[in-house]
Design a protein around this motif. Structure first.
Motif, PDB file in Angstrom:
ATOM      1  N   ALA A   1      -1.749  -2.376   6.478  1.00 49.60           N
ATOM      2  CA  ALA A   1      -1.318  -3.411   5.540  1.00 49.60           C
ATOM      3  C   ALA A   1      -0.169  -4.201   6.168  1.00 49.60           C
ATOM      4  CB  ALA A   1      -0.867  -2.787   4.223  1.00 49.60           C
TER       5      ALA A   1
ATOM      6  N   THR B   1     -12.137  -4.306   3.640  1.00 55.59           N
ATOM      7  CA  THR B   1     -10.870  -4.921   3.237  1.00 55.59           C
ATOM      8  C   THR B   1     -10.567  -4.479   1.816  1.00 55.59           C
ATOM      9  OG1 THR B   1     -11.964  -6.927   2.431  1.00 55.59           O
ATOM     10  CG2 THR B   1     -11.125  -6.956   4.694  1.00 55.59           C
ATOM     11  N   LEU B   2      -9.287  -4.304   1.536  1.00 59.85           N
ATOM     12  CA  LEU B   2      -8.832  -3.976   0.184  1.00 59.85           C
ATOM     13  C   LEU B   2      -8.273  -5.242  -0.443  1.00 59.85           C
ATOM     14  CD1 LEU B   2      -7.000  -0.573   0.776  1.00 59.85           C
ATOM     15  CD2 LEU B   2      -9.373  -0.971   0.111  1.00 59.85           C
ATOM     16  N   GLN B   3      -8.745  -5.554  -1.627  1.00 59.68           N
ATOM     17  CA  GLN B   3      -8.319  -6.767  -2.319  1.00 59.68           C
ATOM     18  C   GLN B   3      -7.670  -6.419  -3.649  1.00 59.68           C
ATOM     19  OE1 GLN B   3     -11.830  -9.208  -2.629  1.00 59.68           O
ATOM     20  NE2 GLN B   3     -11.631  -9.985  -0.546  1.00 59.68           N
ATOM     21  N   ARG B   4      -6.616  -7.141  -3.931  1.00 64.00           N
ATOM     22  CA  ARG B   4      -5.946  -7.022  -5.229  1.00 64.00           C
ATOM     23  C   ARG B   4      -5.849  -8.420  -5.824  1.00 64.00           C
ATOM     24  NH1 ARG B   4      -1.245  -4.552  -3.952  1.00 64.00           N
ATOM     25  NH2 ARG B   4      -1.891  -2.466  -4.621  1.00 64.00           N
TER      26      ARG B   4
ATOM     27  N   LEU C   1      -6.233   4.026  -7.651  1.00 64.73           N
ATOM     28  CA  LEU C   1      -6.344   2.754  -6.947  1.00 64.73           C
ATOM     29  C   LEU C   1      -7.670   2.058  -7.220  1.00 64.73           C
ATOM     30  CD1 LEU C   1      -4.780   3.502  -3.438  1.00 64.73           C
ATOM     31  CD2 LEU C   1      -3.776   2.232  -5.339  1.00 64.73           C
TER      32      LEU C   1
ATOM     33  N   GLU D   1      -7.273  -0.869  -9.548  1.00 64.79           N
ATOM     34  CA  GLU D   1      -6.525  -2.070  -9.185  1.00 64.79           C
ATOM     35  C   GLU D   1      -6.964  -2.700  -7.873  1.00 64.79           C
ATOM     36  OE1 GLU D   1      -2.514  -1.459  -7.438  1.00 64.79           O
ATOM     37  OE2 GLU D   1      -2.662   0.560  -8.287  1.00 64.79           O
ATOM     38  N   LEU D   2      -7.749  -1.960  -7.050  1.00 58.07           N
ATOM     39  CA  LEU D   2      -8.190  -2.490  -5.765  1.00 58.07           C
ATOM     40  C   LEU D   2      -9.706  -2.597  -5.724  1.00 58.07           C
ATOM     41  CD1 LEU D   2      -5.908  -0.536  -3.253  1.00 58.07           C
ATOM     42  CD2 LEU D   2      -5.532  -2.803  -4.232  1.00 58.07           C
TER      43      LEU D   2
ATOM     44  N   ILE E   1      -5.256  -7.485   0.917  1.00 56.37           N
ATOM     45  CA  ILE E   1      -3.917  -6.951   1.166  1.00 56.37           C
ATOM     46  C   ILE E   1      -3.893  -5.934   2.295  1.00 56.37           C
ATOM     47  CG2 ILE E   1      -3.214  -7.314  -1.216  1.00 56.37           C
ATOM     48  CD1 ILE E   1      -3.553  -4.221  -1.548  1.00 56.37           C
TER      49      ILE E   1
ATOM     50  N   LEU F   1       0.845  -1.190   0.000  1.00 58.68           N
ATOM     51  CA  LEU F   1       0.000   0.000   0.000  1.00 58.68           C
ATOM     52  C   LEU F   1       0.885   1.245   0.000  1.00 58.68           C
ATOM     53  CD1 LEU F   1      -3.142   0.275   0.145  1.00 58.68           C
ATOM     54  CD2 LEU F   1      -2.871   0.816   2.562  1.00 58.68           C
TER      55      LEU F   1
ATOM     56  N   VAL G   1     -12.860  -2.752  -2.941  1.00 58.41           N
ATOM     57  CA  VAL G   1     -13.209  -2.483  -1.542  1.00 58.41           C
ATOM     58  C   VAL G   1     -14.411  -3.341  -1.169  1.00 58.41           C
ATOM     59  CG1 VAL G   1     -13.937  -0.743   0.118  1.00 58.41           C
ATOM     60  CG2 VAL G   1     -12.321  -0.144  -1.694  1.00 58.41           C
TER      61      VAL G   1
END
Length: 711
Positions: free
Chosen positions: A687, A661-664, A638, A641-642, A669, A598, A644
Motif C-alpha cells: 500500500a 487490487t484492493l479498492q475502497r 475487511l 469495506e474492501l 488503495i 492498510l 478485491v
C-alpha cells in the motif's frame, strides 16, 4: 502519510522559528509567544506519540495563527502601497484577530486613522488621533499617537504646526531614532529656515544608532541630502544626484528633482529652481500623491529671500557635504560581493538530486538507487555512497531545512573562508559523518541520508568562525543575532535525528562526527590566510569535488536491488513456509498501525519501503480458501469495506502469481500478490499500489523462492 508527516514537521519548524524571533524582539508580545509555545508543545507531542488527531490540530493552528497572519500582513502592506488604506485596515483587523496576545489592538487603532485620512482628509484623521490622545493612559501609546499627529501635519505640509506639536511633546533628539519622523522633521526645519535646529537633529542622527548601523546607510544619506538641499548646498546635491540618479540614494526621479529644485532656490537661483520644480508633477509616480503638491508649495516660495546661515551652521553644512561626498564615493566604489559559489552549488546539487529522485519515483527502497547508504552496502565495497548520501533527500521538508541552513550559514562561512575551505568543510565533514554511521550502525539495512550532516558541518564551522577572537570586527548585536539563529537551526537538525519509522535521516553519531571534522577544519587554520595558500586549497577542494563526481558515477553503475536479491541471508519459517529475506525485513505483530491505507498483519515488514511511506509486507495464511483471495481469512471484517479485483501483473516478475487490487469506495488503495503453497497462501501486500515499483525483482524473488518448510 508522507504528506502529513512533512506538514507536521514543517509546522514545528515554522512555530519554533517564529517563537524564537518573537522572544528575541525587544518588548515582543509575551502573550503571543505563550500561544506559540503551547502550539509547539502540541506539535512535539503529536510527533513523539504519533497521534494523528493532535497532529492535524497542530497543523491547523499553525496555519491559522502564523501562516495566515503573515499573508494578511503582506496583503495589508500591498494595499497601503496601492493607495487603498481602508482595505488594508480590514486585512490588518483580521490579522489581529488571528494573533491572540500579540497586542495588535493599538496598531489597529492607528491604522483606522490612516483609513480616515484616505476617506475624509487630514482634518478628520487629526480629530481622530486627538480623540485617542484624550482616551490613552499608557505613555508609550501616547508617544505613538503623538507621532501620528506630527506625521499627519507633515503630510499636509503644515510645517509650523508639525514642529510646534513635535517640540511640545518630544525632546529635541527624539526623532533621531525614528527614521521616517526624522526625515519629515528635518524637512520641516528646513522649510521654516530653522537651520540650527535641523543641524542639531542631523548631528543627533549621525551620532545615534542610525549613524552606525550599516543597514541605515541609505536613510542617513537621505537625511544629509534633505539638510543640504534646504541649506542651499547646490553643488553637493547636484553632483550627487547627477551621478546617482536615485539608484543608491533610494530616490525616485520626481523626489530627486524636487530636492534639486529646493537646493537651487535656497542657493539663490530662482529661475532654475522654478524650471526644475515644474518638472516634478510629470515625473511623480502614481504612489507619490503628495509630490506635486510639495512642488507647488516650493514654487510659491522660490522668490523668497534666502536667510544667511550662521557661521557655525555654515561650517556644519560644509562638514556634512564632505561626509556625504565621501560616503557616496565609498558606496559607489564598493566592489560587489563575490558570489557564493560553493554555497549555491551545494544547494543546487541537493535540490537537483531530489528532483531526479522524485521524477524517477525512487522512494523507500528506491532511495538506494539515488545513492543512500546502508552499512551492508558499505561493507560490500560501495564506498562512493559516503559521498553521495549527503545529497539524498526523501522529503521536501528535510531538503528545505538543509538548504536554508546551508544558505544562511554559507553567507558567513564562504564570505570569510572562501569557497574552497567551505567546500572542504561541507564535503569532508558530511562524508566523515556517513562513514561513522555506516561503520557503527548496528542495523546493516538502515537507510542513511546525510543531508542534515552536510548542513551541520556548515553550521558548526560557521559558529566557530563567529567567535569574537576569530572575527573581532563584527558588531556584537549582529554576532548575537546570527549565532542564536544558527543554534536554533542546529537544534532542529538534532531534533530531526529522533528515531522514527519514516523519512531519511542521519544518525546522532553521524552528526557528531560531521561536527567534529568541520570543527577541526574550521579551527586548524585562521580565517585570514596568505595569498599563496589559495591555489593549493582550491586544487584540494576541486579534487574532493572530483571524488564526489566519481563516487556518483560508481553508485549509478550499481544495482542495489540485485544486491539485495543476491544477499537474502535471513532464513525464516513463518507458519510452515520458509522465506529467504534481506536484512531490511523485520517481524511485526498484527494490530500495529504503520500505514493509514492498510492494517499490519503478523508477518514480515520491509522497513526500507516504510521509510518512503510505503507499506510492503509478507504474510502467510494457513488453510487458505480454494477460491478468492486468502486476505479475508486474516481479517474477515475487511470484506465489508474492501473490494478485491483481479488485475494484470504490475511487473513481468509477478506474471506467474495471482494479482489483485484492493479498492475502497471505488479507489485502489493497495496491491495483493498471492502464491499458493499447498493449503497455505503467501501474500505480498503493498500500500499504495506504487509501493512495489521501486523493487519488483526483489519482492518477486522472495515470492518465487518461498517453499514449504518440509520440502
Amino acid at each position: 502519510m508522507a504528506l502529513y508527516q512533512n506538514l507536521l514537521v514543517l509546522a514545528g519548524l515554522v512555530l519554533a522559528m517564529v517563537l524564537l524571533r518573537t522572544i528575541r524582539r525587544p518588548g515582543g508580545p509575551r502573550g503571543y509567544a505563550a500561544v506559540l509555545a503551547l502550539q509547539l508543545a502540541l506539535t512535539f507531542a503529536a510527533i513523539v506519540y504519533e497521534d494523528r488527531y493532535l497532529g492535524i490540530v497542530a497543523i491547523s493552528l499553525c496555519a491559522l495563527t502564523v501562516v495566515a497572519p503573515a499573508l494578511l500582513e503582506r496583503g495589508a502592506r500591498q494595499m497601503f502601497a496601492l493607495g487603498r488604506p481602508r482595505l488594508a485596515v480590514r486585512l490588518s483587523g483580521l490579522r489581529a484577530m488571528l494573533m491572540p496576545g500579540a497586542g495588535l489592538g493599538r496598531q489597529q487603532q492607528i491604522l483606522r486613522g490612516f483609513a480616515l485620512l484616505d476617506r475624509d482628509g487630514v482634518d478628520a484623521a487629526l480629530a481622530y488621533f486627538r480623540g485617542l490622545v484624550a482616551a490613552a493612559e499608557d505613555p508609550t501609546e501616547l508617544a505613538v499617537i503623538h507621532e501620528q499627529i506630527v506625521a499627519m501635519l507633515l503630510f499636509d505640509h503644515r510645517w509650523s504646526e508639525a514642529v510646534t506639536h513635535y517640540e511640545s511633546h518630544f525632546h529635541p533628539g527624539y526623532a533621531a531614532v525614528r527614521p521616517t519622523l526624522a526625515l519629515g522633521i528635518l524637512r520641516a526645519f528646513g522649510e521654516l529656515g530653522r537651520h540650527d535646529a535641523a543641524a542639531a537633529l542631523l548631528r543627533a542622527i549621525e551620532d545615534g544608532p542610525l549613524g552606525s548601523e550599516a543597514g541605515a546607510a541609505e536613510l542617513l544619506a537621505q537625511a544629509r541630502l534633505t539638510f543640504l538641499a534646504h541649506a542651499g548646498a547646490l553643488g553637493v546635491v547636484e553632483d550627487a544626484l547627477a551621478r546617482d540618479r536615485g539608484r543608491r540614494l533610494g530616490l525616485s526621479p520626481g523626489t530627486a528633482t524636487l530636492f534639486l529644485g529646493i537646493a537651487a532656490a535656497r542657493a539663490g537661483d530662482p529661475v532654475r529652481a522654478d524650471a526644475l520644480l515644474q518638472q516634478v508633477p510629470g515625473l511623480a509616480r502614481r504612489s507619490e500623491t503628495r509630490l506635486a503638491a510639495a512642488a507647488r508649495t516650493a514654487r510659491a516660495h522660490v522668490d523668497d529671500a534666502v536667510p544667511a546661515l550662521a557661521d557655525d551652521v555654515q561650517a556644519f553644512v560644509q562638514a556634512v557635504g564632505e561626509r556625504f561626498r565621501a560616503a557616496f564615493r565609498e558606496r559607489v566604489g564598493t566592489r560587489r560581493l563575490q558570489p557564493l559559489v560553493m554555497t549555491t552549488a551545494l544547494i543546487a546539487v541537493s535540490a537537483g538530486w531530489y528532483a531526479v529522485t522524485l521524477a524517477a519515483g525512487w522512494a523507500g527502497v528506491g532511495l538506494l538507487r539515488a545513492g543512500a547508504l546502508t552499512g551492508e552496502l558499505w561493507r560490500a565495497g560501495s564506498w562512493g555512497r559516503i559521498f553521495t548520501a549527503p545529497f539524498v533527500h526523501a522529503d521536501l521538508v528535510g531538503l528545505l531545512l538543509d538548504c536554508y541552513s546551508i544558505w544562511l550559514a554559507g553567507h558567513v562561512l564562504e564570505r570569510i573562508h572562501g569557497w574552497a575551505r567551505t567546500g572542504l568543510i561541507a564535503l569532508l565533514g558530511s562524508a566523515a559523518g556517513m562513514w561513522a554511521a555506516a561503520v557503527a550502525d548496528p542495523d546493516p539495512a538502515q537507510l542513511i541520508g546525510g543531508g542534515n550532516a552536510l548542513a551541520v558541518a556548515v553550521l558548526v564551522a560557521t559558529l566557530w568562525t563567529l567567535l569574537p577572537a576569530r572575527t573581532p570586527g563584527l558588531l556584537s548585536t549582529v554576532r548575537r543575532s546570527v549565532v542564536l539563529t544558527l543554534l536554533f537551526l542546529l537544534g532542529a537538525h538534532v531534533f530531526a535525528c529522533i528515531p522514527g519509522a519514516y523519512g531519511l535521516r542521519s544518525t546522532p553519531l553521524s552528526l557528531g562526527t560531521s561536527a567534529f571534522v568541520a570543527s577541526v577544519l574550521a579551527l586548524l587554520l585562521p580565517p585570514t590566510l596568505p595569498g599563496w595558500t589559495r591555489r593549493p586549497l582550491a586544487l584540494l577542494c576541486l579534487a574532493v569535488v572530483a571524488v564526489v563526481g566519481f563516487a556518483a558515477a560508481q553508485v549509478a553503475r550499481e544495482d542495489p536491488i540485485a544486491f539485495a536479491v543476491a544477499h537474502r541471508e535471513r532464513r525464516v519459517v513463518e507458519h510452515g513456509v520458509a522465506l529467504a529475506l534481506p536484512a531490511s525485513f523485520e517481524h511485526v505483530d498484527a494490530g500495529e498501525r504503520r500505514h493509514p491505507l492498510l492494517p499490519v498483519f503478523a508477518g514480515w515488514l520491509d522497513t526500507q519501503a516504510l521509510r518512503g511511506g510505503h507499506l510492503v509486507q509478507f504474510v502467510v495464511v494457513e488453510d487458505a480458501p480454494a477460491e478468492g483471495s486468502a486476505l479475508f481469512v486474516l481479517a474477515p471484517n475487511l470484506a465489508h469495506e474492501l473490494v478485491v479485483r483481479p488485475e494484470a501483473a504490475p511487473a513481468p516478475a509477478f506474471a506467474g502469481f495471482a494479482n489483485y487490487t484492493l479498492q475502497r469506495n471505488g479507489e485502489a488503495i493497495a496491491r495483493v500478490v498471492e502464491r499458493r503453497l499447498g493449503t497455505r497462501a503467501l501474500l505480498l501486500l503493498a500500500a499504495p499500489e506504487a509501493a512495489l515499483d521501486p523493487a519488483p525483482e526483489l519482492y518477486a524473488a522472495i515470492l518465487g523462492d518461498a517453499a514449504l518448510a518440509g520440502d
